[in-house]
Enzyme design. Structure first.
Site, PDB file in Angstrom:
ATOM      1  N   LYS A 226      -1.861  -0.926   1.895  1.00 51.21           N
ATOM      2  CA  LYS A 226      -3.123  -0.989   2.642  1.00 51.21           C
ATOM      3  C   LYS A 226      -2.902  -1.503   4.059  1.00 51.21           C
ATOM      4  O   LYS A 226      -3.512  -1.001   5.021  1.00 51.21           O
ATOM      5  CB  LYS A 226      -4.116  -1.892   1.898  1.00 51.21           C
ATOM      6  CG  LYS A 226      -5.447  -2.082   2.619  1.00 51.21           C
ATOM      7  CD  LYS A 226      -6.191  -0.762   2.787  1.00 51.21           C
ATOM      8  CE  LYS A 226      -7.447  -0.934   3.646  1.00 51.21           C
ATOM      9  NZ  LYS A 226      -8.474  -1.744   2.999  1.00 51.21           N
ATOM     10  N   CYS A 280     -10.715  -4.234   9.952  1.00 44.88           N
ATOM     11  CA  CYS A 280      -9.452  -3.732   9.406  1.00 44.88           C
ATOM     12  C   CYS A 280      -8.397  -3.434  10.464  1.00 44.88           C
ATOM     13  O   CYS A 280      -7.438  -4.188  10.624  1.00 44.88           O
ATOM     14  CB  CYS A 280      -9.718  -2.486   8.566  1.00 44.88           C
ATOM     15  SG  CYS A 280     -10.905  -2.737   7.228  1.00 44.88           S
TER      16      CYS A 280
END
Length: 447
Positions: A226, A280
């Protein structure tokens, strides 16, 4: 029903029969959709949140994450069916559950240093209710190695790793498409502490995800997946921005060049723009940078510098555009279109609009703002005056790619503004039309 030792087929069957209880810790933008999807596929789900208001709303069958399509219906349906409920008591939830999923926010500073108190607090509560055969899964994105740092905390209840299983299955979702992403947009990534736990966790996620599961060799490898996804995006956006700046210097249209280059299957030039925001992409590169000891991630650092510089470049374009129109920036009325970091989502984390507004004001401009998802109070919070019309505006600065901005009626706007200048920081307008109407039209990659 304890799942460790069962094969994935048995796990799927028990899941669909309602014999698996899952506690989801964190009922925010990612946690509530996950809890609702688990429940919709048959699990008995207990959502845990520190907010009494959120818990009360969920227990009434109400959704507080309004921007998530389909979530309200999913919450109402599964609360009504008795498969979804919520509580603020994390210890009690752990005692009831067979699987505990941690999806609480991980807070960071400007350099991506995590403040993991919410995760550690949840781990402490889970430890008090942990039973042999339980599985603890982290979904929150964290620096590789973080999930395994929870082991000493989880063992405080008396069990040892092996008595319970530990896994990481990073969320791969975006606000506004969470249900779609959870149920089959991408395969689920899973890493676990041992093969028995991995097999059971694969069964859990194969039940809700049509694209299946990619199993990793370790928890740390799953965490890295991720993080690397975010780093890839950041570095490639930085490349696009740097090439766009080069095109400006050499009188080229970056989008024209990028579009042609991308017809070659090995070229994937991204869209240049006003900057990179959100929880993010701007933060994950710092996980890599901060964990580096012997290596020096120079490329990753440089990408961060380039992307963080783009709001300043938008201000430079604003000065250039106004000067071409015969006006100084000082004293001009600037209308910033877009306060959120991404179109269609009301979220301000590292939004490029914030530094753009601040710098424009430092230059002495009168800064106004409008965003279809926001309020007057939101604009004032970031130092801008709310403005819903174009009267007496000297420059439009588009910072967010909202659908509404893609459909601006430039012919009507041209009659209302005082000075015809557009700085298109998201490449959403028709440059030819703007120029035909007499606007000085500048965008990242074309001046």
């Amino acid at each position: 029903m304890k799942l460790i030792g069962l094969n994935r087929g048995e796990v799927k069957r028990l899941f669909k029969e309602g014999k698996v209880t899952i506690a989801v810790y964190g009922l925010g933008k990612m946690g509530l959709p996950l809890a609702a999807v688990f429940a919709d596929h048959g699990a008995n789900v207990i959502g845990v949140d520190i907010s009494e208001k959120v818990v009360e709303m969920v227990n009434r069958g109400e959704n507080h994450v309004k921007e998530e399509p389909g979530l309200s219906e999913l919450v109402k349906k599964n609360v009504g069916a008795g498969r979804l409920r919520a509580t603020t008591d994390g210890v009690w939830a752990a005692k009831q559950a067979d699987v505990m999923v941690i999806l609480v926010p991980t807070l960071t500073d400007e350099r991506g240093n995590l403040k993991l108190d919410p995760v550690y607090d949840v781990a402490k509560k889970i430890a008090k209710g942990l039973e042999k055969g339980d599985i603890v899964i982290t979904e929150a994105t964290m620096p590789p190695g973080t999930t395994e740092s929870l082991i000493p905390i989880l063992e405080e209840g008396g069990l040892k790793l092996g008595d319970f299983g530990l896994a990481h299955a990073p969320e791969r979702t975006m606000t506004g498409t969470a249900i779609r992403d959870i149920t089959g947009q991408y395969p689920k990534i899973v890493g676990a502490s041992d093969e028995k736990t991995l097999e059971a966790v694969i069964g859990i996620y194969e039940t809700i995800n049509k694209k299946g599961v990619i199993s990793m060799s370790s928890i740390k490898a799953a965490e890295a997946v991720k993080v690397f996804e975010g780093v890839y995006r950041d570095v490639n956006i930085a490349l696009a921005n740097e090439l766009a700046l080069w095109c400006e210097e050499h009188g080229l249209d970056a989008l024209e060049v990028f579009k042609a280059a991308n017809t070659q299957p090995y070229c994937h030039l991204h869209m240049p723009g006003a900057g990179v925001g959100g929880h993010c992409i701007p933060l994950y590169p710092w996980f890599v940078i901060n964990l580096a000891k012997k290596t020096n991630p120079r490329l990753v650092k440089t990408a961060r510098e380039i992307n963080d510089s783009m709001p300043h470049h938008v201000v430079e374009l604003t000065i250039k555009g106004l000067n071409e129109a015969g006006r100084p920036l000082k004293g001009s009325n600037i209308l910033v279109l877009g306060l959120t970091f991404r179109g269609g989502v009301k979220e301000f984390m590292k939004s490029p609009a914030i530094p753009i507004i601040r710098e424009l004001k430092e230059w002495g401009a009168k800064v106004h703002a409008y965003d279809p998802l926001c309020t007057k109070e939101d604009a004032e919070r970031f130092g801008a005056e709310w403005k819903e019309d174009f009267k007496d505006v000297d420059a439009l600065v588009i910072v967010t790619d909202h659908r509404e901005f893609k459909n601006l009626k430039l012919d009507e706007i041209a009659k209302k503004v005082r000075t015809k200048v557009i700085i298109d920081g998201r490449n959403v307008l028709d440059a030819k039309k703007a120029e035909e109407l007499g606007f000085v039209y500048l965008r990242v990659g074309k001046v």
